[in-house]
Design an enzyme around this catalytic site. Structure first.
Site, mmCIF file in Angstrom:
data_model
loop_
_atom_site.group_PDB
_atom_site.id
_atom_site.type_symbol
_atom_site.label_atom_id
_atom_site.label_comp_id
_atom_site.label_asym_id
_atom_site.label_seq_id
_atom_site.Cartn_x
_atom_site.Cartn_y
_atom_site.Cartn_z
ATOM 1 N N LEU A 10 40.201 39.517 50.282
ATOM 2 C CA LEU A 10 39.378 38.440 49.783
ATOM 3 C C LEU A 10 39.764 38.107 48.314
ATOM 4 O O LEU A 10 40.069 38.958 47.724
ATOM 5 C CB LEU A 10 37.851 38.310 49.947
ATOM 6 C CG LEU A 10 37.581 38.394 51.684
ATOM 7 C CD1 LEU A 10 36.294 39.036 51.599
ATOM 8 C CD2 LEU A 10 37.696 37.130 51.959
ATOM 9 N N PRO A 11 39.606 36.815 47.828
ATOM 10 C CA PRO A 11 40.173 36.535 46.782
ATOM 11 C C PRO A 11 39.409 37.426 45.381
ATOM 12 O O PRO A 11 39.982 37.854 44.503
ATOM 13 C CB PRO A 11 39.872 35.136 46.283
ATOM 14 C CG PRO A 11 39.721 34.482 47.706
ATOM 15 C CD PRO A 11 39.120 35.629 48.378
ATOM 16 N N THR A 13 41.325 42.956 45.380
ATOM 17 C CA THR A 13 41.346 43.174 44.155
ATOM 18 C C THR A 13 40.052 42.729 43.294
ATOM 19 O O THR A 13 39.857 41.617 43.234
ATOM 20 C CB THR A 13 42.557 42.628 43.266
ATOM 21 O OG1 THR A 13 43.662 43.522 43.995
ATOM 22 C CG2 THR A 13 42.486 43.597 41.820
ATOM 23 N N LYS A 48 44.178 50.197 40.546
ATOM 24 C CA LYS A 48 44.826 49.012 40.295
ATOM 25 C C LYS A 48 44.924 48.127 39.224
ATOM 26 O O LYS A 48 45.618 47.705 38.636
ATOM 27 C CB LYS A 48 44.240 48.208 41.566
ATOM 28 C CG LYS A 48 44.401 46.825 41.508
ATOM 29 C CD LYS A 48 45.761 46.394 42.153
ATOM 30 C CE LYS A 48 46.056 44.775 41.910
ATOM 31 N NZ LYS A 48 47.114 44.453 42.650
ATOM 32 N N LYS A 97 43.169 37.415 36.175
ATOM 33 C CA LYS A 97 42.137 37.937 36.918
ATOM 34 C C LYS A 97 41.957 39.446 36.700
ATOM 35 O O LYS A 97 41.143 39.877 36.394
ATOM 36 C CB LYS A 97 42.207 37.521 38.387
ATOM 37 C CG LYS A 97 40.891 38.134 39.234
ATOM 38 C CD LYS A 97 41.097 37.764 40.565
ATOM 39 C CE LYS A 97 40.941 39.313 41.299
ATOM 40 N NZ LYS A 97 41.182 39.087 42.863
#
Ligand code: NAD
Length: 293
Positions: free
Chosen positions: A65-66, A96, A171, A245
């Site tokens: 998901l975003p 992420t 990440k 982001k």
């Protein structure tokens, strides 16, 4: 063969789900966008009509998901799957997202008796399509061992980064390096051009010298490598808005842990300015923005 529920069928999720089918798993899919479900169904997945349907009676439930707010709405709260699911599930969140949401999801899932891993990826849409993603996994070792073969169907590197949230930590640390490298590489090509040194010459020399990096040798922001966004109108690839982001996730995590990251913050400011008009372009297009500043 495992029965898998897959939620979030965007640029990444759709090819990932289809690679699970290629690896002979039974893959049930759900997305708010029916067209995304239809694409996955054409790739051999089985369409579901609700979150509960896609997640019930599955060996693994994967979310792609975003952002954190989407993961919260799918998993947490009274209407979230962690509460709604009748039997214990095994959740793998490949999105992420921020560390607070990740920690909350781990705690809520564990409290309810579900398995849970955070497993964000690197490798982009090309890696999702070719099943060459790198997975960075946080959570219990036993859970990691159980999930490893499933993740290996979608990627070529599956790392156990450590305890809950450590996949997301790996990440964000990787991507802050990537963002800074991209700006540094862009500045080198801008200066070379100003001083009359051909981009192809700088590319050849720096690739064999200490300036070498992944952004130079595989994803050069100057148009020297065919098949890179720089040679294809800077079409994303990995959108600049996604890089912003990820930089913001790292900046937030650092601030919450009394750490300052001066270069990451500067990179974040530059991508923030760039994204006002051009967030959909590939993140390597920052070279064009830096040229005219
Ligand atoms: P995307 O926006 O293309 O896809 C997200 C999908 O989630 C959409 O299809 C959307 O409809 C769906 N969705 C949103 N809310 C939902 C809900 N409540 N229930 C069901 N479906 C819902 O995003 P993407 O590019 O596939 O990225 C997904 C994640 O992977 C992000 O966290 C991103 O940071 C990460 N990521 C992306 C890339 C990349 O190159 N695109 C690379 C590495 C990691």
């Amino acid at each position: 063969m495992a029965k898998i529920g897959f939620i979030g069928l965007g640029h990444m999720g759709n090819p990932m789900a289809r690679n699970l089918v290629k690896a002979h798993h039974e893959v049930h899919v759900f997305d708010l966008d029916r067209a995304a479900i239809e694409t996955a169904v054409r790739g051999g997945c089985i369409g579901a009509y609700s979150l509960l349907e896609v997640a019930s009676d599955k060996d693994f439930i994967i979310t792609m998901l975003p952002a954190g707010k989407h993961v919260r709405s799918v998993l947490l709260g009274e209407n979230g799957l962690l509460e709604q699911l009748k039997e214990p599930g095994f959740f793998i969140d490949c999105s992420t997202i921020d560390l607070t949401t990740t920690q909350d999801v781990h705690e809520a899932a564990t409290f309810k008796g579900h398995g849970i891993l955070d497993a964000p990826v690197s490798g982009g849409v090309a890696g999702a399509e070719k099943a060459t993603l790198t997975f960075m996994v946080g959570g219990l070792h036993d859970a990691f061992i159980k999930a490893q073969p499933i993740l290996a169907s979608m990627g070529k590197n599956v790392f156990h980064a450590g305890a809950a949230t450590h996949g997301q930590v790996a990440k964000m640390c990787n991507n802050l390096m990537l963002g800074i490298h991209m700006i540094g590489t862009s500045e080198a090509f801008i200066l070379a051009e100003k001083l009359g040194l051909a981009a192809s010459t700088l590319y050849e020399i720096a690739s064999a010298s200490s300036g070498q990096s992944w952004t130079l040798s595989r994803y050069c922001p100057a148009p020297v490598l065919p098949d890179t966004p720089a040679c294809n109108g800077y079409k994303a690839g990995f959108a600049a808005a996604m890089m912003l982001k990820d930089l913001n996730l790292a900046i937030e995590a650092a601030r919450n842990n009394d750490t300052t990251l001066p270069l990451t913050e500067k990179a974040g400011d530059l991508y923030d300015d760039f994204c006002r008009d051009s967030g959909a372009l590939d993140f390597s297009a920052i070279i064009e923005f830096l040229k005219v500043r």
